[in-house]
Design a protein around this motif. Structure first.
Motif, PDB file in Angstrom:
ATOM      1  N   PRO A  10      -5.636   8.340 -10.271  1.00  0.00           N
ATOM      2  CA  PRO A  10      -6.144   6.981 -10.514  1.00  0.00           C
ATOM      3  C   PRO A  10      -5.294   5.939  -9.776  1.00  0.00           C
ATOM      4  CG  PRO A  10      -6.141   8.242 -12.547  1.00  0.00           C
ATOM      5  CD  PRO A  10      -5.439   9.102 -11.526  1.00  0.00           C
ATOM      6  N   TYR A  11      -3.973   6.175  -9.715  1.00  0.00           N
ATOM      7  CA  TYR A  11      -3.094   5.245  -8.989  1.00  0.00           C
ATOM      8  C   TYR A  11      -3.505   5.164  -7.521  1.00  0.00           C
ATOM      9  CZ  TYR A  11       1.095   3.707  -6.445  1.00  0.00           C
ATOM     10  OH  TYR A  11       1.954   3.061  -5.586  1.00  0.00           O
ATOM     11  N   ALA A  12      -3.697   6.317  -6.894  1.00  0.00           N
ATOM     12  CA  ALA A  12      -4.025   6.336  -5.459  1.00  0.00           C
ATOM     13  C   ALA A  12      -5.387   5.697  -5.208  1.00  0.00           C
ATOM     14  CB  ALA A  12      -3.991   7.771  -4.941  1.00  0.00           C
ATOM     15  N   PHE A  27       3.731  18.207 -14.932  1.00  0.00           N
ATOM     16  CA  PHE A  27       2.731  18.546 -13.908  1.00  0.00           C
ATOM     17  C   PHE A  27       1.644  17.476 -13.915  1.00  0.00           C
ATOM     18  CE2 PHE A  27       3.586  23.361 -14.632  1.00  0.00           C
ATOM     19  CZ  PHE A  27       4.687  23.305 -13.780  1.00  0.00           C
ATOM     20  N   ARG A  28       0.988  17.305 -12.767  1.00  0.00           N
ATOM     21  CA  ARG A  28      -0.105  16.332 -12.681  1.00  0.00           C
ATOM     22  C   ARG A  28      -1.446  17.048 -12.658  1.00  0.00           C
ATOM     23  NH1 ARG A  28       3.310  12.207  -8.890  1.00  0.00           N
ATOM     24  NH2 ARG A  28       4.904  12.048 -10.484  1.00  0.00           N
ATOM     25  N   PRO A  29      -2.492  16.450 -13.240  1.00  0.00           N
ATOM     26  CA  PRO A  29      -3.810  17.100 -13.203  1.00  0.00           C
ATOM     27  C   PRO A  29      -4.248  17.425 -11.774  1.00  0.00           C
ATOM     28  CG  PRO A  29      -3.834  15.239 -14.701  1.00  0.00           C
ATOM     29  CD  PRO A  29      -2.511  15.199 -14.019  1.00  0.00           C
ATOM     30  N   SER A  63       0.852  -1.194   0.000  1.00  0.00           N
ATOM     31  CA  SER A  63       0.000   0.000   0.000  1.00  0.00           C
ATOM     32  C   SER A  63       0.881   1.234   0.000  1.00  0.00           C
ATOM     33  CB  SER A  63      -0.936  -0.029   1.204  1.00  0.00           C
ATOM     34  OG  SER A  63      -1.960  -0.974   0.974  1.00  0.00           O
ATOM     35  N   SER A  64       0.230   2.395  -0.240  1.00  0.00           N
ATOM     36  CA  SER A  64       1.038   3.579  -0.539  1.00  0.00           C
ATOM     37  C   SER A  64       0.568   4.826   0.198  1.00  0.00           C
ATOM     38  CB  SER A  64       0.959   3.835  -2.049  1.00  0.00           C
ATOM     39  OG  SER A  64       1.436   5.124  -2.349  1.00  0.00           O
ATOM     40  N   SER A  65       1.534   5.653   0.578  1.00  0.00           N
ATOM     41  CA  SER A  65       1.230   6.949   1.192  1.00  0.00           C
ATOM     42  C   SER A  65       0.469   7.853   0.225  1.00  0.00           C
ATOM     43  CB  SER A  65       2.526   7.636   1.608  1.00  0.00           C
ATOM     44  OG  SER A  65       3.403   7.760   0.508  1.00  0.00           O
TER      45      SER A  65
HETATM   46  N1  GDD Z   1       8.194  11.700 -11.726  1.00  0.00           N
HETATM   47  C1  GDD Z   1       8.424  13.017 -11.702  1.00  0.00           C
HETATM   48  N2  GDD Z   1       9.084  13.596 -12.750  1.00  0.00           N
HETATM   49  N3  GDD Z   1       7.992  13.737 -10.637  1.00  0.00           N
HETATM   50  C2  GDD Z   1       8.262  15.061 -10.628  1.00  0.00           C
HETATM   51  C3  GDD Z   1       8.946  15.694 -11.663  1.00  0.00           C
HETATM   52  C4  GDD Z   1       9.357  14.922 -12.783  1.00  0.00           C
HETATM   53  O1  GDD Z   1       9.955  15.416 -13.734  1.00  0.00           O
HETATM   54  N4  GDD Z   1       9.064  17.014 -11.352  1.00  0.00           N
HETATM   55  C5  GDD Z   1       8.475  17.186 -10.172  1.00  0.00           C
HETATM   56  N5  GDD Z   1       7.979  16.012  -9.724  1.00  0.00           N
HETATM   57  C6  GDD Z   1       7.217  15.824  -8.474  1.00  0.00           C
HETATM   58  C7  GDD Z   1       5.880  15.129  -8.677  1.00  0.00           C
HETATM   59  O2  GDD Z   1       4.899  16.064  -9.158  1.00  0.00           O
HETATM   60  C8  GDD Z   1       5.609  14.622  -7.260  1.00  0.00           C
HETATM   61  O3  GDD Z   1       4.998  15.630  -6.498  1.00  0.00           O
HETATM   62  C9  GDD Z   1       7.015  14.348  -6.709  1.00  0.00           C
HETATM   63  O4  GDD Z   1       7.936  14.974  -7.616  1.00  0.00           O
HETATM   64  C10 GDD Z   1       7.368  12.873  -6.586  1.00  0.00           C
HETATM   65  O5  GDD Z   1       7.100  12.238  -7.829  1.00  0.00           O
HETATM   66  P1  GDD Z   1       7.531  10.717  -8.108  1.00  0.00           P
HETATM   67  O6  GDD Z   1       8.970  10.532  -7.850  1.00  0.00           O
HETATM   68  O7  GDD Z   1       7.004  10.353  -9.452  1.00  0.00           O
HETATM   69  O8  GDD Z   1       6.787   9.906  -6.941  1.00  0.00           O
HETATM   70  P2  GDD Z   1       5.287   9.939  -6.403  1.00  0.00           P
HETATM   71  O9  GDD Z   1       5.328  10.543  -5.038  1.00  0.00           O
HETATM   72  O10 GDD Z   1       4.352  10.515  -7.377  1.00  0.00           O
HETATM   73  O11 GDD Z   1       4.951   8.377  -6.314  1.00  0.00           O
HETATM   74  C11 GDD Z   1       5.897   7.460  -5.751  1.00  0.00           C
HETATM   75  O12 GDD Z   1       5.677   7.344  -4.369  1.00  0.00           O
HETATM   76  C12 GDD Z   1       4.412   6.779  -3.999  1.00  0.00           C
HETATM   77  C13 GDD Z   1       4.363   6.757  -2.462  1.00  0.00           C
HETATM   78  O13 GDD Z   1       3.948   7.995  -1.972  1.00  0.00           O
HETATM   79  C14 GDD Z   1       5.720   6.127  -6.492  1.00  0.00           C
HETATM   80  O14 GDD Z   1       6.769   5.277  -6.113  1.00  0.00           O
HETATM   81  C15 GDD Z   1       4.415   5.460  -6.118  1.00  0.00           C
HETATM   82  O15 GDD Z   1       4.394   4.135  -6.662  1.00  0.00           O
HETATM   83  C16 GDD Z   1       4.327   5.387  -4.591  1.00  0.00           C
HETATM   84  O16 GDD Z   1       3.127   4.767  -4.191  1.00  0.00           O
END
Ligand code: GDD
Ligand code: NAP
Length: 351
Positions: A153-155, A299-301, A130-132
């Motif tokens: 959608p992932y969350a 950016f994310r929606p 599970s995930s934060s």
């Molecule tokens: N991937 C990505 N790429 N993220 C970016 C970027 C980029 O170029 N620039 C900024 N970010 C920001 C994202 O918007 C997000 O807020 C943060 O960096 C972390 O992004 P990710 O490393 O993609 O991780 P996540 O937090 O979205 O998801 C990861 O952690 C979750 C646990 O909280 C994944 O490992 C998930 O599978 C996991 O459940």
């Protein structure tokens, strides 16, 4: 000796978990998907040349194939099942929401049903990754008591998996535990997650292999720990007296901006930020060269602004605490990527 079954064994966490279990003398069975490009680098370079002591077996399988899961579970008769497989990228889940719901959500139910069909519900111990991310917009610090407020959608798919795991515990008395893990990273992290994207691409810039790094939201904050420490927690959860739900986190958060500054410092570069919003850039303070630009495609929606976990329960109940600081984690990743890039740059010079 425990017989363990891991879905997602080719991923970052699966590779650390398999190592931990093999080092304890356990037998490890993992499922791998047939894919057009080889995806076993994380495990093959470690377990390919077995020394006779290690009991590591790979089986073809896919979480979308329930019949195959039932057959494998019947044959293997595992004691522990770790369900780590998922479409795990949050940004990408907005592009493929239905697929993410299928693999990251519904497949957990499929696996739990496969356990019942294989007649293992009474004796197997099941761990759900599970995930934060499920906490979404809930303000920090987030703990087992914090209500979920998913933002992707992932969350949403992970929240389904969390609840169905709890439901099978309550309905059928299964030993089914949720590890609610905050972000955890390593040199084996996928290259499109932000930590690895930063450490790898700043190292590439340092060694002249690329020019700039494009990022999205620099101000998001995450609680980043080391993947191997977190897999130790997953094992402790299945060794515990009873099934439950546990938050695993360091209790400390940093912004993406701080992460980039820290990684740059370790590469003898210092970032100076100029401009605002989409026009902000990060320059090398010594040379003025632009190192970091913003690309809105990252950016994310809907964004999750701030995740910072409270792992008091895991500390008190499991005796778990993180061993690796944020600084040491980023150093480990930067050193790994700098080594790889320096080797690549050297080879290019010879060509
Ligand atoms: N991937 C990505 N790429 N993220 C970016 C970027 C980029 O170029 N620039 C900024 N970010 C920001 C994202 O918007 C997000 O807020 C943060 O960096 C972390 O992004 P990710 O490393 O993609 O991780 P996540 O937090 O979205 O998801 C990861 O952690 C979750 C646990 O909280 C994944 O490992 C998930 O599978 C996991 O459940
Ligand atoms: P990862 O590196 O992306 O690994 C995902 C794994 O799932 C890969 O082995 C992948 O196999 C496998 N997989 C994907 N779809 C599958 C399918 N249909 N059938 C079988 N296997 C499939 O993820 P990770 O970082 O190791 O994370 C492990 C788990 O923890 C994931 O469920 C993730 O959502 C969750 N999680 C991660 C974090 C984190 O910060 N890392 C935090 C909280 C929760 P292929 O190699 O074939 O693609």
């Amino acid at each position: 000796m425990k017989r363990c079954f891991i879905t997602g064994v080719t991923g970052q966490d699966g590779s650390y978990l398999a190592e931990l279990l093999l080092d304890r003398g356990d037998e490890v069975h993992g499922i791998i998907r047939r894919s057009s490009s080889f995806n076993t680098w994380r495990i093959h370079e470690r377990f390919q040349n077995q020394d006779g002591q290690k009991k590591f077996y790979l089986h073809y399988g896919d979480l979308s194939d329930g019949m195959n899961l039932v057959r494998l579970l019947r044959e293997i008769q595992p004691d522990y099942i770790f369900n780590l497989a998922a479409q795990s990228h949050v940004r990408i889940s907005f592009d493929i929401p239905e697929y993410t719901g299928e693999v990251t959500g519904l497949s957990t139910l499929r696996l739990l049903e496969a356990i019942r069909q294989a007649g293992l519900a009474d004796r197997v111990r099941f761990y759900q990754a599970s995930s934060s991310e499920m906490f979404g917009s809930a303000p920090p610090p987030q703990s087992e008591e914090t209500p979920f407020a998913p933002r992707s959608p992932y969350a949403c798919a992970k929240a389904f998996s969390y609840y169905i795991t709890k439901n099978y515990r309550e309905s059928y008395g299964m030993f089914a535990t949720n590890g609610v893990l905050f972000n955890h990273e390593s040199p084996r992290r996928g290259e499109n997650f932000v930590t690895r994207k930063i450490t790898l691409n700043l190292a590439r810039i340092k060694y002249g292999l690329s020019d700039t790094l494009a990022l999205g939201n620099l101000d998001a904050r995450r609680d980043w720990g080391f993947a191997r420490d977190y897999m130790e927690a997953a094992v402790l959860m299945l060794e515990h007296d009873y099934p439950d739900d546990f938050v695993i986190a360091t209790g400390e958060s940093h912004s993406v901006r701080e992460l980039a500054e820290q990684a740059a410092r370790l590469l003898d570069m210092s970032i100076e930020w100029n401009g605002e919003g989409r026009n902000e850039v990060g320059r090398d303070a010594k040379t003025g060269k632009v190192l970091i630009v913003i690309d809105p495609k990252y950016f994310r929606p809907a964004e999750v602004d701030h995740l910072e976990g409270d792992a008091t329960k895991a500390k008190a109940t499991l005796g778990w605490s993180p061993k690796t600081s944020f600084q040491d984690l980023i150093r480990m990743m930067v050193e790994h990527d700098a080594r790889e890039c320096s080797r690549e740059a050297y080879t290019k010079r010879l060509q």
